[in-house]
Design a protein around this motif. Structure first.
Motif, PDB file in Angstrom:
ATOM      1  N   SER A   4       6.296 -10.943  -4.856  1.00 29.77           N
ATOM      2  CA  SER A   4       5.121 -11.478  -4.183  1.00 29.77           C
ATOM      3  C   SER A   4       3.887 -10.655  -4.536  1.00 29.77           C
ATOM      4  O   SER A   4       3.966  -9.465  -4.795  1.00 29.77           O
ATOM      5  CB  SER A   4       5.330 -11.422  -2.666  1.00 29.77           C
ATOM      6  OG  SER A   4       4.147 -11.768  -1.991  1.00 29.77           O
ATOM      7  N   HIS A   6       1.748 -10.116  -2.362  1.00 28.67           N
ATOM      8  CA  HIS A   6       1.455  -9.429  -1.109  1.00 28.67           C
ATOM      9  C   HIS A   6       2.517  -8.373  -0.864  1.00 28.67           C
ATOM     10  O   HIS A   6       3.698  -8.590  -1.089  1.00 28.67           O
ATOM     11  CB  HIS A   6       1.381 -10.427   0.047  1.00 28.67           C
ATOM     12  CG  HIS A   6       0.147 -11.256  -0.020  1.00 28.67           C
ATOM     13  ND1 HIS A   6       0.049 -12.365  -0.817  1.00 28.67           N
ATOM     14  CD2 HIS A   6      -1.052 -11.102   0.573  1.00 28.67           C
ATOM     15  CE1 HIS A   6      -1.164 -12.864  -0.699  1.00 28.67           C
ATOM     16  NE2 HIS A   6      -1.852 -12.121   0.132  1.00 28.67           N
ATOM     17  N   SER A   7       2.076  -7.231  -0.379  1.00 29.00           N
ATOM     18  CA  SER A   7       2.957  -6.083  -0.203  1.00 29.00           C
ATOM     19  C   SER A   7       3.932  -6.271   0.951  1.00 29.00           C
ATOM     20  O   SER A   7       3.588  -6.829   1.984  1.00 29.00           O
ATOM     21  CB  SER A   7       2.133  -4.832   0.088  1.00 29.00           C
ATOM     22  OG  SER A   7       1.328  -4.510  -0.990  1.00 29.00           O
ATOM     23  N   SER A   8       5.125  -5.760   0.734  1.00 30.17           N
ATOM     24  CA  SER A   8       6.049  -5.578   1.843  1.00 30.17           C
ATOM     25  C   SER A   8       5.591  -4.324   2.577  1.00 30.17           C
ATOM     26  O   SER A   8       5.011  -3.424   1.964  1.00 30.17           O
ATOM     27  CB  SER A   8       7.468  -5.388   1.320  1.00 30.17           C
ATOM     28  OG  SER A   8       7.916  -6.554   0.666  1.00 30.17           O
ATOM     29  N   GLY A  64       7.089  -8.953   1.830  1.00 26.08           N
ATOM     30  CA  GLY A  64       5.875  -9.564   1.303  1.00 26.08           C
ATOM     31  C   GLY A  64       6.031 -11.038   0.967  1.00 26.08           C
ATOM     32  O   GLY A  64       5.056 -11.789   0.946  1.00 26.08           O
ATOM     33  N   TYR A  67       4.484 -14.041   3.066  1.00 20.08           N
ATOM     34  CA  TYR A  67       3.171 -14.647   2.819  1.00 20.08           C
ATOM     35  C   TYR A  67       3.299 -15.966   2.065  1.00 20.08           C
ATOM     36  O   TYR A  67       2.560 -16.913   2.326  1.00 20.08           O
ATOM     37  CB  TYR A  67       2.261 -13.687   2.059  1.00 20.08           C
ATOM     38  CG  TYR A  67       0.853 -14.215   1.954  1.00 20.08           C
ATOM     39  CD1 TYR A  67      -0.060 -13.972   2.974  1.00 20.08           C
ATOM     40  CD2 TYR A  67       0.438 -14.979   0.866  1.00 20.08           C
ATOM     41  CE1 TYR A  67      -1.358 -14.475   2.908  1.00 20.08           C
ATOM     42  CE2 TYR A  67      -0.848 -15.482   0.790  1.00 20.08           C
ATOM     43  CZ  TYR A  67      -1.738 -15.236   1.821  1.00 20.08           C
ATOM     44  OH  TYR A  67      -3.010 -15.750   1.747  1.00 20.08           O
ATOM     45  N   TYR A  74       2.491 -13.829   8.230  1.00 24.10           N
ATOM     46  CA  TYR A  74       2.273 -12.540   7.563  1.00 24.10           C
ATOM     47  C   TYR A  74       1.039 -11.855   8.151  1.00 24.10           C
ATOM     48  O   TYR A  74       1.088 -10.689   8.523  1.00 24.10           O
ATOM     49  CB  TYR A  74       2.100 -12.773   6.063  1.00 24.10           C
ATOM     50  CG  TYR A  74       1.898 -11.515   5.250  1.00 24.10           C
ATOM     51  CD1 TYR A  74       2.980 -10.841   4.698  1.00 24.10           C
ATOM     52  CD2 TYR A  74       0.625 -11.010   5.007  1.00 24.10           C
ATOM     53  CE1 TYR A  74       2.804  -9.696   3.932  1.00 24.10           C
ATOM     54  CE2 TYR A  74       0.439  -9.860   4.247  1.00 24.10           C
ATOM     55  CZ  TYR A  74       1.524  -9.217   3.709  1.00 24.10           C
ATOM     56  OH  TYR A  74       1.344  -8.076   2.950  1.00 24.10           O
ATOM     57  N   TYR A  90       3.184   0.950   3.319  1.00 21.29           N
ATOM     58  CA  TYR A  90       3.052  -0.165   2.375  1.00 21.29           C
ATOM     59  C   TYR A  90       3.932   0.000   1.145  1.00 21.29           C
ATOM     60  O   TYR A  90       4.385   1.098   0.836  1.00 21.29           O
ATOM     61  CB  TYR A  90       1.601  -0.289   1.910  1.00 21.29           C
ATOM     62  CG  TYR A  90       0.676  -0.847   2.959  1.00 21.29           C
ATOM     63  CD1 TYR A  90       0.605  -2.208   3.201  1.00 21.29           C
ATOM     64  CD2 TYR A  90      -0.120   0.002   3.718  1.00 21.29           C
ATOM     65  CE1 TYR A  90      -0.240  -2.722   4.167  1.00 21.29           C
ATOM     66  CE2 TYR A  90      -0.970  -0.503   4.683  1.00 21.29           C
ATOM     67  CZ  TYR A  90      -1.024  -1.861   4.903  1.00 21.29           C
ATOM     68  OH  TYR A  90      -1.864  -2.359   5.861  1.00 21.29           O
ATOM     69  N   ASP A  91       4.094  -1.108   0.431  1.00 23.05           N
ATOM     70  CA  ASP A  91       4.792  -1.153  -0.859  1.00 23.05           C
ATOM     71  C   ASP A  91       6.201  -0.586  -0.786  1.00 23.05           C
ATOM     72  O   ASP A  91       6.597   0.247  -1.593  1.00 23.05           O
ATOM     73  CB  ASP A  91       3.982  -0.429  -1.940  1.00 23.05           C
ATOM     74  CG  ASP A  91       2.636  -1.097  -2.178  1.00 23.05           C
ATOM     75  OD1 ASP A  91       2.603  -2.347  -2.193  1.00 23.05           O
ATOM     76  OD2 ASP A  91       1.640  -0.384  -2.331  1.00 23.05           O
TER      77      ASP A  91
END
Length: 103
Positions: A4, A6-8, A64, A67, A74, A90-91
């Protein structure tokens, strides 16, 4: 790791100042908002959001890929953490149980 854009992330049950977040079942409550009831009439957490522990603290893992499935969900969990001044990591890689799930 997720594909994704978008970050996990992990929401840790500690505020930015290090205070324990209350109530003690906040992680289960937050994940419960995004849960469903299956045919067997049992609650199931989303495959993209789940209660966990992080370094001994209550936490919520957010994949992530959520999203891609539901952008509002999310943003909801991200804003919950920000509004309550909770620590965010993050990440992070998806937990082993979540890897390989369809997006």
């Amino acid at each position: 790791m997720t594909t994704s854009s978008h970050s996990s992330f992990i929401i840790v049950g500690l505020t930015i100042t290090g205070k324990k977040f209350r109530p003690s079942d906040w992680a289960e409550r937050l994940c419960g908002v995004l849960s469903v009831f299956g045919a067997e009439k049992k609650m199931r957490y989303s495959p993209y959001v789940g209660p966990r522990t992080y370094k001994g603290e209550k936490a919520v893992f957010v994949d992530g890929r959520l999203y891609e499935v539901e952008p509002m969900a999310y943003r909801f969990v991200l804003h919950f953490a920000e509004d309550n001044d909770l620590q965010l990591i993050y990440d992070v890689a998806a937990p082993a149980a979540a890897q390989g799930r369809p997006a």
